[in-house]
Motif scaffolding. Sequence first.
Motif, PDB file in Angstrom:
ATOM      1  N   PRO A 110       0.781  -1.238   0.000  1.00  0.00           N
ATOM      2  CA  PRO A 110       0.000   0.000   0.000  1.00  0.00           C
ATOM      3  C   PRO A 110       0.812   1.288   0.000  1.00  0.00           C
ATOM      4  CG  PRO A 110       0.043  -0.936   2.198  1.00  0.00           C
ATOM      5  CD  PRO A 110       0.779  -1.889   1.317  1.00  0.00           C
ATOM      6  N   ALA A 111       2.061   1.258   0.428  1.00  0.00           N
ATOM      7  CA  ALA A 111       2.813   2.511   0.535  1.00  0.00           C
ATOM      8  C   ALA A 111       3.195   3.022  -0.839  1.00  0.00           C
ATOM      9  CB  ALA A 111       4.069   2.302   1.371  1.00  0.00           C
ATOM     10  N   CYS A 112       3.354   4.332  -0.951  1.00  0.00           N
ATOM     11  CA  CYS A 112       3.822   4.895  -2.207  1.00  0.00           C
ATOM     12  C   CYS A 112       4.860   5.963  -1.901  1.00  0.00           C
ATOM     13  CB  CYS A 112       2.669   5.479  -3.017  1.00  0.00           C
ATOM     14  SG  CYS A 112       3.198   5.942  -4.676  1.00  0.00           S
ATOM     15  N   GLN A 133       3.509  11.226  -5.396  1.00  0.00           N
ATOM     16  CA  GLN A 133       2.093  11.554  -5.510  1.00  0.00           C
ATOM     17  C   GLN A 133       1.804  11.914  -6.956  1.00  0.00           C
ATOM     18  OE1 GLN A 133      -0.542  11.736  -2.952  1.00  0.00           O
ATOM     19  NE2 GLN A 133      -1.624  11.731  -4.894  1.00  0.00           N
ATOM     20  N   HIS A 139      -1.164  13.502  -9.517  1.00  0.00           N
ATOM     21  CA  HIS A 139      -2.335  14.375  -9.410  1.00  0.00           C
ATOM     22  C   HIS A 139      -3.649  13.683  -9.741  1.00  0.00           C
ATOM     23  CE1 HIS A 139      -1.049  18.141  -7.994  1.00  0.00           C
ATOM     24  NE2 HIS A 139      -0.502  18.634  -9.077  1.00  0.00           N
ATOM     25  N   ARG A 169      -4.865   9.068  -2.371  1.00  0.00           N
ATOM     26  CA  ARG A 169      -4.315   7.901  -1.696  1.00  0.00           C
ATOM     27  C   ARG A 169      -5.230   7.355  -0.628  1.00  0.00           C
ATOM     28  NH1 ARG A 169       0.995   8.533  -2.285  1.00  0.00           N
ATOM     29  NH2 ARG A 169       1.277   7.162  -0.546  1.00  0.00           N
ATOM     30  N   LYS A 170      -6.385   7.967  -0.508  1.00  0.00           N
ATOM     31  CA  LYS A 170      -7.376   7.328   0.359  1.00  0.00           C
ATOM     32  C   LYS A 170      -7.961   6.122  -0.367  1.00  0.00           C
ATOM     33  CE  LYS A 170      -8.270  11.521   2.787  1.00  0.00           C
ATOM     34  NZ  LYS A 170      -8.951  12.806   2.731  1.00  0.00           N
ATOM     35  N   GLY A 201     -11.729  13.277  -5.134  1.00  0.00           N
ATOM     36  CA  GLY A 201     -10.863  14.067  -4.261  1.00  0.00           C
ATOM     37  C   GLY A 201      -9.444  14.213  -4.771  1.00  0.00           C
ATOM     38  N   THR A 202      -9.216  13.905  -6.029  1.00  0.00           N
ATOM     39  CA  THR A 202      -7.875  14.086  -6.579  1.00  0.00           C
ATOM     40  C   THR A 202      -7.688  15.538  -7.006  1.00  0.00           C
ATOM     41  OG1 THR A 202      -8.637  13.631  -8.824  1.00  0.00           O
ATOM     42  CG2 THR A 202      -7.907  11.751  -7.522  1.00  0.00           C
TER      43      THR A 202
END
Lengths: 92, 503
Positions: B64-66, B69, B71, B75-76, B264-265
């Motif tokens: 799950p980690a990234c 980011q 656009h 990430r939710k 929400g992006t």
Amino acid sequence: MAYQIIDSCVNCWACEPLCPSGAIHSAQPHFFIDRNRCNECDGEHVEAQCASICPIEGAILDRWGVPANPPGSLTGIPPARMRAAMAEIRSR
Amino acid sequence: MQLPVIGRQVAQPSEGGCSASGCGGSSDHLSHLPQSIRDKVRDHPCYSEEAHHHFARMHVAVAPACNIQCHYCNRKYDCANESRPGVVSELLTPDQAVKKVIAVAAHIPQMTVLGIAGPGDPLANPERTFETFRQLSEKAPDIKLCVSTNGLSLPDHVEALCQHNIDHVTITINCVDPEIGAKIYPWIFWNNRRIKGRRAAEILIQRQQQGLQMLTERGVLVKVNSVMIPGVNDRHLEEVSQVVKAKGAFLHNVMPLIAEAEHGTFYGVMGQRGPTHGELQSLQDKCAGNMNLMRHCRQCRADAVGMLGEDRGGEFTMDKVEEMIIDYEAAMRERAAYQQVALATLEAQRKPAGEQRIPLTALGGRKRTPRPMLVAVATTGGGVINQHFGDAREFLVYEASPMDVRFIGHRKVERYCGGGSSSGDGESVLQKTIAALAGCEAVLCSKIGYEPWEMLEQAGVAPNGEHAMEPIEQAVSAVYAELVAKGRRRDAAGEEIFLQAGT
Ligand code: SF4
Ligand code: SF4
Ligand code: SF4
């Protein structure tokens, strides 16, 4: 002297492996920082590691309880714009 | 109206050369590739349009980690690189993921490829990712493994990927110009710092290109995905395409930006639009060149299970998987048997190279060349038309021309039937479906109701349920020949279907 993870954390695991003091633990409902172990990355890194990778604005607070990543700082979305968009969605 | 018939001699679509049908026709999409790659991708559900009717892949969410980011990502939710945004995957530990994959493989013999993609970046979670691969290559050696990455930490893991015998790697590359990159990536995490702006994009681009080169030098198949963002990188992606192919990527796949405020992006909230079907298609044509074998990509959900956009994930939730007792040795034998039959079917359906799909005589021997036409198809897999119009959640779109029938893409729709009254009125769903079929002139399905039939006809799309259970390409060419023979089709501008020969 410690950072803190609050309930907007989405449990993404990004911060946990980076903490040089092993202060971050996965937990329910969200990750948490052991206050007694967190040394704010002092002597290890210039920037607090957890706060430097966390993708969620507001999820991590610094020692003064201030969001390390305030609204708009990570997404680039101006907070007023975000509020307007969310209000518009709710009113649908 | 009647079309003028000038003379009776058989028309040629164009003079001389191989354009009529030679060069393998475009339905043998692999003919341009070197033999070694051809062998690898020919029956690969991710790369061969034909194969994906018979084989499937699945994803597990273990990482799950990234470390960056994008656009277009919130990430939710899941990683938008490989999945539809807004759908949260079940996060699994490597042990759970291995159990689930083995359970699915034992029940769905079509499942031949396992991918680790979003949410997150698999290579930003190397321990979890490689632990999953290690166990699977031991316990289920008949499954191909693949991974998708944003590329930032790719160079550090190339050796490990080679050691684990990874079948292919997908890198999402949206730009090679840091000015453009700064409009797509707000930040990256690099060398223990968060870096923003142009510098961040510069590092990311450098790492992506380095990783790509390292992989191709070692003979690993690399596919490049790009998200088409109108006004940001749409004009730039042709250059990206050239750069990545020169470095040895065997496929460049352009996907549309999906941006809604409710995701929400950044792009969603800021009102950035996604491309239209037409814009996407024309860019895909330019970027694909002769590499048009990836049109069927469905941006599948990260933990989707099943084929052709169907999702059987509900049958394999962790609590159900934990209770299953599986003899994988026996399953492996069954899988091999299924796959052998599927391969034979695939081979039988495959058009012999050089054969013309639509006999020109069927077109009435006119001097004029019919223009190409888009035809939508409802199918649940197996390479045949076997789905009720109202059950379709997506339509496959084919382009028929006198030279060939080729797969163009797919259009997602809401199901018109079966939603019950709770899903709101069928009429508006139907209108949306018809809008999604814009540009198509016929739709083939196993059956279709009276109401949608009428609405489709009014919208200028010819409904057709006469080719149920027939192989798709065969049916599409038959319908095309029929429509051309009738000669009554007009496009939106009222233009006749026929073009002068040679134009
Ligand atoms: S500030 Fe540093 S030491 Fe404290 S929890 Fe975050 S990463 Fe660990
Ligand atoms: S990086 Fe942020 S969102 Fe992710 S687990 Fe840590 S605190 Fe939670
Ligand atoms: S790489 Fe994937 S998970 Fe990371 S921000 Fe981009 S889309 Fe999201």
